[in-house]
Design a protein around this motif. Structure first.
Motif, PDB file in Angstrom:
ATOM      1  N   LYS A 200       3.999  49.425 -14.545  1.00  0.00           N
ATOM      2  CA  LYS A 200       5.152  49.886 -15.545  1.00  0.00           C
ATOM      3  C   LYS A 200       6.395  50.436 -14.913  1.00  0.00           C
ATOM      4  N   GLY A 201       7.232  50.057 -15.597  1.00  0.00           N
ATOM      5  CA  GLY A 201       8.723  50.095 -14.834  1.00  0.00           C
ATOM      6  C   GLY A 201       9.541  49.281 -15.845  1.00  0.00           C
ATOM      7  N   PRO A 202      11.075  49.050 -15.348  1.00  0.00           N
ATOM      8  CA  PRO A 202      11.945  48.416 -16.292  1.00  0.00           C
ATOM      9  C   PRO A 202      11.293  47.136 -16.686  1.00  0.00           C
ATOM     10  N   ALA A 203      10.848  46.473 -15.741  1.00  0.00           N
ATOM     11  CA  ALA A 203      10.097  45.121 -16.118  1.00  0.00           C
ATOM     12  C   ALA A 203       9.190  45.106 -16.918  1.00  0.00           C
ATOM     13  N   TRP A 204       8.373  45.813 -16.960  1.00  0.00           N
ATOM     14  CA  TRP A 204       7.231  46.221 -18.062  1.00  0.00           C
ATOM     15  C   TRP A 204       7.765  46.454 -19.404  1.00  0.00           C
ATOM     16  N   ARG A 205       8.751  47.500 -19.198  1.00  0.00           N
ATOM     17  CA  ARG A 205       9.430  47.892 -20.623  1.00  0.00           C
ATOM     18  C   ARG A 205      10.039  46.648 -21.310  1.00  0.00           C
ATOM     19  N   ASN A 206      10.853  45.735 -20.387  1.00  0.00           N
ATOM     20  CA  ASN A 206      11.547  44.633 -21.058  1.00  0.00           C
ATOM     21  C   ASN A 206      10.599  43.715 -21.934  1.00  0.00           C
ATOM     22  N   GLU A 207       9.378  43.675 -21.013  1.00  0.00           N
ATOM     23  CA  GLU A 207       8.143  42.469 -21.523  1.00  0.00           C
ATOM     24  C   GLU A 207       7.602  43.214 -22.694  1.00  0.00           C
ATOM     25  N   MET A 208       7.339  44.349 -22.910  1.00  0.00           N
ATOM     26  CA  MET A 208       6.589  45.007 -24.069  1.00  0.00           C
ATOM     27  C   MET A 208       7.637  45.077 -25.002  1.00  0.00           C
ATOM     28  N   ALA A 209       8.886  44.966 -24.941  1.00  0.00           N
ATOM     29  CA  ALA A 209       9.995  45.016 -26.060  1.00  0.00           C
ATOM     30  C   ALA A 209      10.078  43.637 -26.732  1.00  0.00           C
ATOM     31  N   ALA A 210       9.791  42.761 -25.657  1.00  0.00           N
ATOM     32  CA  ALA A 210       9.944  41.266 -26.109  1.00  0.00           C
ATOM     33  C   ALA A 210       8.949  40.921 -26.738  1.00  0.00           C
ATOM     34  N   ILE A 211       7.480  41.429 -26.387  1.00  0.00           N
ATOM     35  CA  ILE A 211       6.429  41.248 -27.254  1.00  0.00           C
ATOM     36  C   ILE A 211       6.255  41.720 -28.696  1.00  0.00           C
ATOM     37  N   GLU A 212       7.114  42.938 -28.641  1.00  0.00           N
ATOM     38  CA  GLU A 212       7.271  43.683 -29.875  1.00  0.00           C
ATOM     39  C   GLU A 212       8.015  42.747 -31.151  1.00  0.00           C
ATOM     40  N   ARG A 213       9.260  42.121 -30.266  1.00  0.00           N
ATOM     41  CA  ARG A 213      10.138  41.279 -31.245  1.00  0.00           C
ATOM     42  C   ARG A 213       9.355  39.934 -31.472  1.00  0.00           C
ATOM     43  N   GLN A 214       8.396  39.473 -30.761  1.00  0.00           N
ATOM     44  CA  GLN A 214       7.654  38.191 -31.112  1.00  0.00           C
ATOM     45  C   GLN A 214       6.756  38.665 -32.089  1.00  0.00           C
ATOM     46  N   GLN A 215       6.047  39.663 -32.120  1.00  0.00           N
ATOM     47  CA  GLN A 215       5.058  39.898 -33.268  1.00  0.00           C
ATOM     48  C   GLN A 215       5.997  40.166 -34.522  1.00  0.00           C
ATOM     49  N   TRP A 216       7.194  40.824 -34.487  1.00  0.00           N
ATOM     50  CA  TRP A 216       8.021  40.794 -35.702  1.00  0.00           C
ATOM     51  C   TRP A 216       8.347  39.774 -36.131  1.00  0.00           C
ATOM     52  N   ARG A 217       8.772  38.625 -35.363  1.00  0.00           N
ATOM     53  CA  ARG A 217       9.161  37.384 -35.731  1.00  0.00           C
ATOM     54  C   ARG A 217       7.843  36.562 -36.496  1.00  0.00           C
ATOM     55  N   ASP A 218       6.563  36.826 -35.909  1.00  0.00           N
ATOM     56  CA  ASP A 218       5.577  36.108 -36.281  1.00  0.00           C
ATOM     57  C   ASP A 218       4.995  36.771 -37.895  1.00  0.00           C
ATOM     58  N   SER A 219       5.418  37.977 -37.850  1.00  0.00           N
ATOM     59  CA  SER A 219       4.826  38.747 -39.338  1.00  0.00           C
ATOM     60  C   SER A 219       5.847  38.291 -40.373  1.00  0.00           C
ATOM     61  N   ARG A 220       6.956  37.488 -40.096  1.00  0.00           N
ATOM     62  CA  ARG A 220       7.910  37.134 -40.973  1.00  0.00           C
ATOM     63  C   ARG A 220       7.390  35.841 -41.592  1.00  0.00           C
ATOM     64  N   VAL A 221       6.689  35.192 -40.848  1.00  0.00           N
ATOM     65  CA  VAL A 221       6.159  33.599 -41.426  1.00  0.00           C
ATOM     66  C   VAL A 221       4.640  34.114 -42.120  1.00  0.00           C
ATOM     67  N   THR A 222       4.943  34.296 -43.592  1.00  0.00           N
ATOM     68  CA  THR A 222       3.803  34.667 -44.362  1.00  0.00           C
ATOM     69  C   THR A 222       2.716  33.684 -44.537  1.00  0.00           C
ATOM     70  N   LYS A 223       3.309  32.333 -44.400  1.00  0.00           N
ATOM     71  CA  LYS A 223       2.227  31.217 -44.896  1.00  0.00           C
ATOM     72  C   LYS A 223       2.607  29.992 -43.565  1.00  0.00           C
ATOM     73  N   ARG A 224       1.428  29.772 -42.984  1.00  0.00           N
ATOM     74  CA  ARG A 224       1.997  28.744 -41.700  1.00  0.00           C
ATOM     75  C   ARG A 224       1.231  27.493 -42.167  1.00  0.00           C
ATOM     76  N   SER A 225       2.010  26.560 -41.712  1.00  0.00           N
ATOM     77  CA  SER A 225       1.597  25.107 -42.048  1.00  0.00           C
ATOM     78  C   SER A 225       0.353  24.686 -41.010  1.00  0.00           C
ATOM     79  N   GLU A 226      -0.418  23.922 -41.477  1.00  0.00           N
ATOM     80  CA  GLU A 226      -1.587  23.558 -40.338  1.00  0.00           C
ATOM     81  C   GLU A 226      -1.063  22.754 -38.993  1.00  0.00           C
TER      82      GLU A 226
END
Length: 226
Positions: A200-226
Motif C-alpha cells: 500500500k502506497g502511491p502505486a497501490w492507490r493509483n492501481e486501485m483508482a485505475a481498477i475503479e475506472r475500469q469497473q465504471w467503464r464496464d458497467s456502462r456496457v449494458t449488453k455485450r456481444s458474444e
C-alpha cells in the motif's frame, strides 16, 4: 563532393573502354569515395536503410509521442514532467485485426481525417453502451464493423461521445508498450488486475483508482456481444 564530380567526369571520358571494365572501375571508385568521405558514407547508409525503415513503420511497429491530456492518467499523467513515448503495433491491425474492450488504439478522427487520436475501446460491435454528454442518445448499439472509443480523461476528450461509433478501417495501430519515461516503462494491458504483492502506497492507490475506472467503464456496457 569534388571527388564524386571527378568520378562522373572520368566515366564520360572513358567511354572508349570496354563496358564491363568501366562498370568495375565505377564500383571501385564509388567504394573509395564512400569510405574516404564520412558525409557521403552517412548519406549512403541513410538512403540504403530508408526503404527498410519505411516498410517497418508502415506495416509492423511505430513509435509515437503522446500529445494532450485525453488519456490521463494512463498516458501523460500529471505526475510526469515528460510526454509519454509509446510503441504501437500496426502489423496485427492490418493482417489479423482482433480487438478487446480496454484496448488502447491510435485511430483517425471520423470528423477530421488529418487528426490521429489515442483512445480506449469501450464497446465492440453488437454491444449496447451508455453514452456521455454531448452525445444526443442515452445509449447506442454499436453497429457491425465499428467500435466505441473514449479517452480515459472523459471530461477532456473528443471521442465517440462527440462523433459516434468509429469504423474499424480508421484504426491505425494498437498500443503495446510505454518506452519513455523510464520510470513507467512497460507493457500496456487492456485489462487491469489487482496485484496482491503490491504494498500500500502511491502505486497501490493509483492501481486501485485505475481498477475503479475500469469497473465504471464496464458497467456502462449494458449488453455485450458474444
Amino acid at each position: 563532393m569534388d571527388a564524386v564530380k571527378s568520378i562522373f567526369q572520368s566515366v564520360f571520358r572513358s567511354r572508349s573502354k570496354p563496358r564491363f571494365q568501366r562498370l568495375s572501375w565505377i564500383r571501385t571508385s564509388w567504394r573509395s569515395v564512400v569510405n574516404d568521405h564520412p558525409i557521403v558514407r552517412r548519406s549512403w547508409n541513410t538512403l540504403f536503410w530508408l526503404p527498410t525503415a519505411i516498410v517497418f513503420t508502415d506495416f509492423f511497429f511505430v513509435v509515437k509521442q503522446v500529445a494532450g491530456p485525453s488519456m490521463q492518467p494512463t498516458l501523460n499523467p500529471n505526475s510526469s514532467q515528460w510526454r509519454d513515448i509509446v510503441l504501437f503495433d500496426r502489423y496485427h491491425v492490418k493482417v489479423e485485426p482482433r480487438y478487446e474492450r480496454g484496448d488502447i488504439i491510435a485511430v483517425w478522427s471520423p470528423s477530421d481525417p488529418s487528426k490521429l487520436f489515442i483512445k480506449r475501446i469501450i464497446a465492440l460491435a453488437g454491444d449496447v453502451v451508455k453514452t456521455l454528454p454531448p452525445y444526443p442518445d442515452l445509449q447506442v448499439c454499436v453497429p457491425e464493423g465499428h467500435v466505441w472509443v473514449e479517452g480515459d480523461e472523459r471530461f477532456n476528450s473528443d471521442d465517440s461521445n462527440v462523433f459516434g461509433p468509429v469504423p474499424l478501417a480508421l484504426i491505425d495501430a494498437k498500443l503495446l508498450y510505454i518506452i519513455f519515461p523510464f520510470d513507467r516503462i512497460g507493457p500496456v494491458s487492456s485489462r487491469i488486475t489487482v496485484r496482491d504483492d503490491l504494498p500500500k502506497g502511491p502505486a497501490w492507490r493509483n492501481e486501485m483508482a485505475a481498477i475503479e475506472r475500469q469497473q465504471w467503464r464496464d458497467s456502462r456496457v449494458t449488453k455485450r456481444s458474444e
